[in-house]
Design a protein around this motif. Structure first.
Motif, PDB file in Angstrom:
ATOM      1  N   LEU A 161       0.823  -1.203   0.000  1.00  0.00           N
ATOM      2  CA  LEU A 161       0.000   0.000   0.000  1.00  0.00           C
ATOM      3  C   LEU A 161       0.862   1.261   0.000  1.00  0.00           C
ATOM      4  O   LEU A 161       1.986   1.255   0.516  1.00  0.00           O
ATOM      5  N   PHE A 162       0.332   2.332  -0.563  1.00  0.00           N
ATOM      6  CA  PHE A 162       0.950   3.644  -0.454  1.00  0.00           C
ATOM      7  C   PHE A 162       0.452   4.317   0.821  1.00  0.00           C
ATOM      8  O   PHE A 162      -0.723   4.203   1.169  1.00  0.00           O
ATOM      9  N   ILE A 163       1.327   5.041   1.505  1.00  0.00           N
ATOM     10  CA  ILE A 163       0.989   5.696   2.772  1.00  0.00           C
ATOM     11  C   ILE A 163       0.622   7.152   2.540  1.00  0.00           C
ATOM     12  O   ILE A 163       1.356   7.896   1.882  1.00  0.00           O
ATOM     13  N   VAL A 164      -0.523   7.560   3.101  1.00  0.00           N
ATOM     14  CA  VAL A 164      -0.937   8.962   3.122  1.00  0.00           C
ATOM     15  C   VAL A 164      -1.056   9.368   4.589  1.00  0.00           C
ATOM     16  O   VAL A 164      -1.883   8.820   5.323  1.00  0.00           O
ATOM     17  N   THR A 165      -0.231  10.307   5.036  1.00  0.00           N
ATOM     18  CA  THR A 165      -0.257  10.708   6.439  1.00  0.00           C
ATOM     19  C   THR A 165       0.065  12.186   6.574  1.00  0.00           C
ATOM     20  O   THR A 165       0.706  12.783   5.706  1.00  0.00           O
ATOM     21  N   GLU A 166      -0.377  12.758   7.694  1.00  0.00           N
ATOM     22  CA  GLU A 166      -0.288  14.204   7.872  1.00  0.00           C
ATOM     23  C   GLU A 166       1.060  14.638   8.439  1.00  0.00           C
ATOM     24  O   GLU A 166       1.659  13.944   9.265  1.00  0.00           O
ATOM     25  N   VAL A 167       1.514  15.792   7.987  1.00  0.00           N
ATOM     26  CA  VAL A 167       2.684  16.455   8.559  1.00  0.00           C
ATOM     27  C   VAL A 167       2.219  17.794   9.119  1.00  0.00           C
ATOM     28  O   VAL A 167       1.453  18.510   8.482  1.00  0.00           O
ATOM     29  N   MET A 168       2.684  18.128  10.333  1.00  0.00           N
ATOM     30  CA  MET A 168       2.179  19.323  11.017  1.00  0.00           C
ATOM     31  C   MET A 168       3.220  20.414  11.189  1.00  0.00           C
ATOM     32  O   MET A 168       2.876  21.586  11.330  1.00  0.00           O
ATOM     33  N   GLU A 169       4.496  20.049  11.192  1.00  0.00           N
ATOM     34  CA  GLU A 169       5.553  21.014  11.467  1.00  0.00           C
ATOM     35  C   GLU A 169       6.592  21.011  10.356  1.00  0.00           C
ATOM     36  O   GLU A 169       6.925  19.943   9.825  1.00  0.00           O
ATOM     37  N   PRO A 170       7.121  22.191   9.998  1.00  0.00           N
ATOM     38  CA  PRO A 170       8.155  22.241   8.960  1.00  0.00           C
ATOM     39  C   PRO A 170       9.348  21.337   9.269  1.00  0.00           C
ATOM     40  O   PRO A 170       9.862  20.650   8.381  1.00  0.00           O
ATOM     41  N   GLY A 171       9.750  21.299  10.539  1.00  0.00           N
ATOM     42  CA  GLY A 171      10.900  20.500  10.911  1.00  0.00           C
ATOM     43  C   GLY A 171      10.672  19.004  10.794  1.00  0.00           C
ATOM     44  O   GLY A 171      11.626  18.233  10.686  1.00  0.00           O
ATOM     45  N   HIS A 172       9.392  18.575  10.812  1.00  0.00           N
ATOM     46  CA  HIS A 172       9.072  17.154  10.687  1.00  0.00           C
ATOM     47  C   HIS A 172       9.026  16.690   9.235  1.00  0.00           C
ATOM     48  O   HIS A 172       9.080  15.478   8.978  1.00  0.00           O
TER      49      HIS A 172
END
Length: 362
Positions: A161-172
């Protein structure tokens, strides 16, 4: 300002235009279409002498763009942008509609594996799941963080599967990009400009959700931040806007789909789970989204929604998800744009329709 090159313009002619712009301290971006190449100027261009460029070899026309939208605008980029993954799976253009599914938040390996097995059995290629969760209340479950990303990676590799996930911070962002195939910008972060600028330097597709109080122009300008940073792999996501209606969580603006198709070349998907907040209406809104011309949908599904740690009321049960997939395939057949479902055993993308064929294949 945009510089439209002639159909037979040589590479040397295009490179010369870019060189002159660079010497004047102006950043440009080359956009290659099926028939012509356009050199777009990023930032202020009011001091440039248009006649200087009109006389250059290979230049057909120089135009000033009055709209704040440049890279996201269809007037500059007439052909649809198509996001292509490493195995040839595509989102946008004339590609089949896609389904992205999974839990709102990654809670445990068992929860994630059960969900991944279900969606894979139904031919879905994209697993969504939040490792970092922006919550309205600071006391709500905030996600497993990088441990959640590790679980997503492990399970996605097991089921292809391809992963779709959220990023919240520029450093992350660089670290999340090591795990994710698509980095999601949540509605609350649509105008987190430091984050958008950082994602402009990431070579991964970005799923940009519309803010609940944002206009379509503001949404496209947020995409412009990512595009202007050099990342042209942006997927827009309509997820509902604030209105006076209180029966549902938000008001799903399906009219945004054809409007975006007119204004922009970027692919657009729809999130009926967050838009409605009620699992009972997600199926209907998913069908409507595909009928409106969306390039796909993203929905939440959970093995036990009542016990979900995040947004359980909008998560589909396994039975509801399977029913939805069957109906989406029929909608795809009706509008002559199939839904992409893939047999896991065959190991390659293939459009199978009707759904009975999918079940036989898997």
């Amino acid at each position: 300002m945009i510089i439209i090159m002639q159909k037979d313009a040589r590479e040397a002619d295009i490179a010369n235009v870019e060189k002159i712009l660079s010497h004047q301290g102006i950043h440009s971006q080359r956009l290659i279409g099926e028939r012509q190449t356009v050199v777009g100027i990023i930032g202020a261009s009011h001091g440039l002498d248009i006649s200087t460029f009109e006389s250059l070899n290979g230049v057909q026309e120089v135009m000033r763009v009055t709209s704040p939208l440049k890279l996201a605008s269809r007037s500059l980029h007439p052909e649809d942008t198509v996001i292509t993954f490493n195995d040839g799976t595509r989102i946008g253009g004339d590609a089949p509609s896609v389904v992205i599914a999974g839990p709102c938040a990654v809670e445990s390996e068992d929860q994630l594996r059960k969900t991944a097995e279900l969606i894979r059995k139904n031919g879905v290629r994209f697993l969504r799941g939040g490792a970092f969760k922006p919550r309205t209340s600071p006391y709500s479950f905030q996600g497993l963080g990088f441990d959640g990303l590790e679980l997503l990676k492990k399970v996605s590799e097991e089921f292809g599967l391809f992963i779709v996930t959220e990023v919240m911070e520029p450093g992350h962002a660089p670290r999340v990009a090591e795990f994710a195939d698509v980095l999601q910008v949540g509605a609350r972060n649509m105008q987190n400009f430091p984050l958008l600028r950082q994602l402009g330097s990431i070579n991964k597709p970005i799923l940009l959700k519309r803010g609940p109080a944002s206009t379509i122009e503001e949404w496209l300008l947020a995409a412009e931040y990512i595009l202007s940073g050099g990342n042209d792999q942006v997927i827009l996501c309509e997820r509902g806007i604030r209105a006076f209606e209180t029966e549902l969580r938000y008001t799903l603006d399906l009219s945004a789909v054809p409007v975006i198709k007119q204004l922009s070349h970027l692919p657009i998907i729809v999130d009926p789970s967050h838009a409605t907040g009620k699992r009972e209406v997600v199926n209907a809104m998913s069908r409507a989204a595909l009928a409106a011309g969306a390039d796909g949908i993203i929905v939440e599904v959970h093995p036990d929604p009542i016990r979900a740690l995040s947004d359980g009321a909008q998560a589909l049960t396994f039975e509801m998800f399977e029913e939805m997939m069957c109906e989406l395939v029929r909608i795809g057949d009706a509008i002559d744009r199939p839904v992409l479902v893939e047999s896991f055993s065959r190991g390659k993308s293939e459009v199978l329709s009707p759904m009975s064929e999918v079940r036989k294949a898997v």
